[in-house]
Design a protein around this motif. Sequence first.
Motif, PDB file in Angstrom:
ATOM      1  N   HIS A 113       2.136  -9.924  -7.827  1.00 26.06           N
ATOM      2  CA  HIS A 113       1.912  -8.545  -8.288  1.00 26.06           C
ATOM      3  C   HIS A 113       0.901  -7.928  -7.340  1.00 26.06           C
ATOM      4  O   HIS A 113      -0.298  -8.242  -7.416  1.00 26.06           O
ATOM      5  CB  HIS A 113       1.418  -8.524  -9.742  1.00 26.06           C
ATOM      6  N   GLU A 114       1.384  -7.105  -6.444  1.00 28.15           N
ATOM      7  CA  GLU A 114       0.525  -6.541  -5.405  1.00 28.15           C
ATOM      8  C   GLU A 114       1.108  -5.214  -4.946  1.00 28.15           C
ATOM      9  O   GLU A 114       2.324  -4.999  -5.030  1.00 28.15           O
ATOM     10  CB  GLU A 114       0.468  -7.505  -4.209  1.00 28.15           C
ATOM     11  N   GLN A 115       0.235  -4.358  -4.444  1.00 26.26           N
ATOM     12  CA  GLN A 115       0.679  -3.042  -3.984  1.00 26.26           C
ATOM     13  C   GLN A 115       1.820  -3.156  -2.974  1.00 26.26           C
ATOM     14  O   GLN A 115       1.837  -4.069  -2.159  1.00 26.26           O
ATOM     15  CB  GLN A 115      -0.511  -2.295  -3.376  1.00 26.26           C
ATOM     16  N   HIS A 116       2.764  -2.236  -3.082  1.00 24.70           N
ATOM     17  CA  HIS A 116       3.869  -2.161  -2.124  1.00 24.70           C
ATOM     18  C   HIS A 116       3.997  -0.755  -1.564  1.00 24.70           C
ATOM     19  O   HIS A 116       5.093  -0.185  -1.517  1.00 24.70           O
ATOM     20  CB  HIS A 116       5.176  -2.648  -2.763  1.00 24.70           C
ATOM     21  N   GLY A 117       2.832  -0.184  -1.157  1.00 23.30           N
ATOM     22  CA  GLY A 117       2.853   1.161  -0.602  1.00 23.30           C
ATOM     23  C   GLY A 117       3.066   2.192  -1.705  1.00 23.30           C
ATOM     24  O   GLY A 117       3.193   1.851  -2.887  1.00 23.30           O
ATOM     25  N   GLY A 139       5.219  -4.848  -8.875  1.00 22.86           N
ATOM     26  CA  GLY A 139       5.869  -6.132  -9.161  1.00 22.86           C
ATOM     27  C   GLY A 139       6.966  -6.527  -8.186  1.00 22.86           C
ATOM     28  O   GLY A 139       7.638  -7.540  -8.411  1.00 22.86           O
ATOM     29  N   THR A 140       7.156  -5.776  -7.102  1.00 26.28           N
ATOM     30  CA  THR A 140       8.307  -5.990  -6.210  1.00 26.28           C
ATOM     31  C   THR A 140       8.560  -7.455  -5.879  1.00 26.28           C
ATOM     32  O   THR A 140       9.693  -7.937  -5.978  1.00 26.28           O
ATOM     33  CB  THR A 140       8.117  -5.182  -4.905  1.00 26.28           C
ATOM     34  N   ASP A 141       7.516  -8.177  -5.478  1.00 20.22           N
ATOM     35  CA  ASP A 141       7.733  -9.552  -4.985  1.00 20.22           C
ATOM     36  C   ASP A 141       8.079 -10.535  -6.093  1.00 20.22           C
ATOM     37  O   ASP A 141       8.630 -11.607  -5.819  1.00 20.22           O
ATOM     38  CB  ASP A 141       6.500 -10.041  -4.230  1.00 20.22           C
ATOM     39  N   ALA A 142       7.726 -10.195  -7.333  1.00 19.28           N
ATOM     40  CA  ALA A 142       8.162 -11.016  -8.468  1.00 19.28           C
ATOM     41  C   ALA A 142       9.540 -10.561  -8.944  1.00 19.28           C
ATOM     42  O   ALA A 142      10.387 -11.370  -9.331  1.00 19.28           O
ATOM     43  CB  ALA A 142       7.157 -10.918  -9.608  1.00 19.28           C
ATOM     44  N   ASN A 151      11.351 -17.551  -3.648  1.00 18.74           N
ATOM     45  CA  ASN A 151      10.088 -16.839  -3.438  1.00 18.74           C
ATOM     46  C   ASN A 151      10.303 -15.409  -2.949  1.00 18.74           C
ATOM     47  O   ASN A 151      11.211 -15.133  -2.173  1.00 18.74           O
ATOM     48  CB  ASN A 151       9.265 -17.615  -2.397  1.00 18.74           C
ATOM     49  N   GLY A 152       9.409 -14.515  -3.409  1.00 20.76           N
ATOM     50  CA  GLY A 152       9.493 -13.115  -2.995  1.00 20.76           C
ATOM     51  C   GLY A 152       8.303 -12.626  -2.202  1.00 20.76           C
ATOM     52  O   GLY A 152       8.222 -11.425  -1.912  1.00 20.76           O
ATOM     53  N   HIS A 153       7.384 -13.514  -1.823  1.00 24.72           N
ATOM     54  CA  HIS A 153       6.135 -13.068  -1.190  1.00 24.72           C
ATOM     55  C   HIS A 153       5.739 -14.006  -0.048  1.00 24.72           C
ATOM     56  O   HIS A 153       5.408 -15.177  -0.293  1.00 24.72           O
ATOM     57  CB  HIS A 153       5.038 -13.016  -2.257  1.00 24.72           C
ATOM     58  N   SER A 196       7.540  -5.413   7.627  1.00 23.17           N
ATOM     59  CA  SER A 196       7.325  -6.715   7.007  1.00 23.17           C
ATOM     60  C   SER A 196       6.648  -6.642   5.643  1.00 23.17           C
ATOM     61  O   SER A 196       6.595  -7.644   4.939  1.00 23.17           O
ATOM     62  CB  SER A 196       6.497  -7.606   7.936  1.00 23.17           C
ATOM     63  N   HIS A 197       6.123  -5.480   5.283  1.00 22.53           N
ATOM     64  CA  HIS A 197       5.591  -5.361   3.916  1.00 22.53           C
ATOM     65  C   HIS A 197       5.950  -3.992   3.357  1.00 22.53           C
ATOM     66  O   HIS A 197       5.815  -2.989   4.053  1.00 22.53           O
ATOM     67  CB  HIS A 197       4.077  -5.558   3.866  1.00 22.53           C
ATOM     68  N   ALA A 198       6.360  -3.988   2.065  1.00 16.05           N
ATOM     69  CA  ALA A 198       6.952  -2.798   1.461  1.00 16.05           C
ATOM     70  C   ALA A 198       8.174  -2.381   2.292  1.00 16.05           C
ATOM     71  O   ALA A 198       8.331  -1.231   2.695  1.00 16.05           O
ATOM     72  CB  ALA A 198       5.949  -1.651   1.331  1.00 16.05           C
ATOM     73  N   SER A 243      14.279  -3.033   2.247  1.00 15.43           N
ATOM     74  CA  SER A 243      15.180  -3.991   1.580  1.00 15.43           C
ATOM     75  C   SER A 243      14.654  -4.384   0.210  1.00 15.43           C
ATOM     76  O   SER A 243      15.377  -4.327  -0.798  1.00 15.43           O
ATOM     77  CB  SER A 243      15.326  -5.271   2.408  1.00 15.43           C
ATOM     78  N   GLU A 244      13.403  -4.805   0.162  1.00 11.42           N
ATOM     79  CA  GLU A 244      12.874  -5.283  -1.125  1.00 11.42           C
ATOM     80  C   GLU A 244      12.730  -4.116  -2.101  1.00 11.42           C
ATOM     81  O   GLU A 244      12.991  -4.260  -3.299  1.00 11.42           O
ATOM     82  CB  GLU A 244      11.545  -6.036  -0.944  1.00 11.42           C
ATOM     83  N   VAL A 245      12.336  -2.946  -1.576  1.00 11.69           N
ATOM     84  CA  VAL A 245      12.214  -1.779  -2.446  1.00 11.69           C
ATOM     85  C   VAL A 245      13.595  -1.382  -2.986  1.00 11.69           C
ATOM     86  O   VAL A 245      13.740  -1.041  -4.169  1.00 11.69           O
ATOM     87  CB  VAL A 245      11.523  -0.626  -1.685  1.00 11.69           C
TER      88      VAL A 245
HETATM   89 ZN   LIG Z   1       6.919  -7.655  -0.889  1.00 11.04          ZN
END
Ligand SMILES: [Zn+2]
Length: 259
Positions: free
Chosen positions: A28-32, A38-41, A108-110, A164-166, A169-171
């Motif tokens: 659970h971390e900021q994604h921009g 919650g993106t990575d979870a 894994n998502g992170h 590589s972050h936010a 694809s993941e969004v």
């Molecule tokens: Zn992420």
Amino acid sequence: MHLSLATWTEIEARLPRDAGIVIPIGSHEQHGPTGLIGTDALCPQIIADAAAKDADLLVGPTFSVGMAQHHMGFPGSMTLRPSTMIAAMVDWTMSLSRAGFRRLYWLNGHGGNVATINAAFAESYAAYSLRGEPAPFAHMLRNWWELPGIERLCLAEFPVGHGSHATPSEVAVTYAAYPERASLAQTVLSPIIAPTGPIRDAGDYRARFPDGRIGSDPTKATVEAGRRIIDAAAAALIAEAGGFFAEAGTGAPARIAAD
Ligand SMILES: [Zn+2]
């Protein structure tokens, strides 16, 4: 099937024939400014959920707070220290092993979790290695974007500003599951493509990447692209986890007929 929606009698009947479990693990971390905290979870959970609709895979609870110390400069981010995460993962492992699970596939998502996950694997094996006993379980780690064929698909969907972050694809995967949040993609970001650089402590991260993104333009994320990524990743997960579970003498997960 989800462990949280099963009864103990169903799990006892399933073991030892099906001794494999998929565990989504993330952060659970900021994604921009346009990505959900919650993106990575959510991404591994969404992909595992999709796979469990198509095949007889057992999906465990999501290990949803990970090692995200570098994101702590942004409100809403949560972290475990590496030592805490290792201890918790070992307890999850021993709980499942005691029940008879023999193959634990961690989706894994992170990226920031990888070193700590591998340390937790080593910690859980060490007790057996030091006693000279075979461990009754084996772990596998797969980052969802590294499932066979998925990185290529993500870069084909978003050839510019993937980052590589936010990432878009993941969004996109989260927007596909929660389309009511997809209007976030209309947010104007400056610069359009975020800077890149090293990852250090939380203060350095926020100074280097002021809105939280690294190298990405997530405003390109769409529900439709997210659906394509989820479908491909779920199919790859069924194939790969099935092969891993088969090592323990359990059959590949039976396909569930589409309705
Ligand atoms: Zn992420």
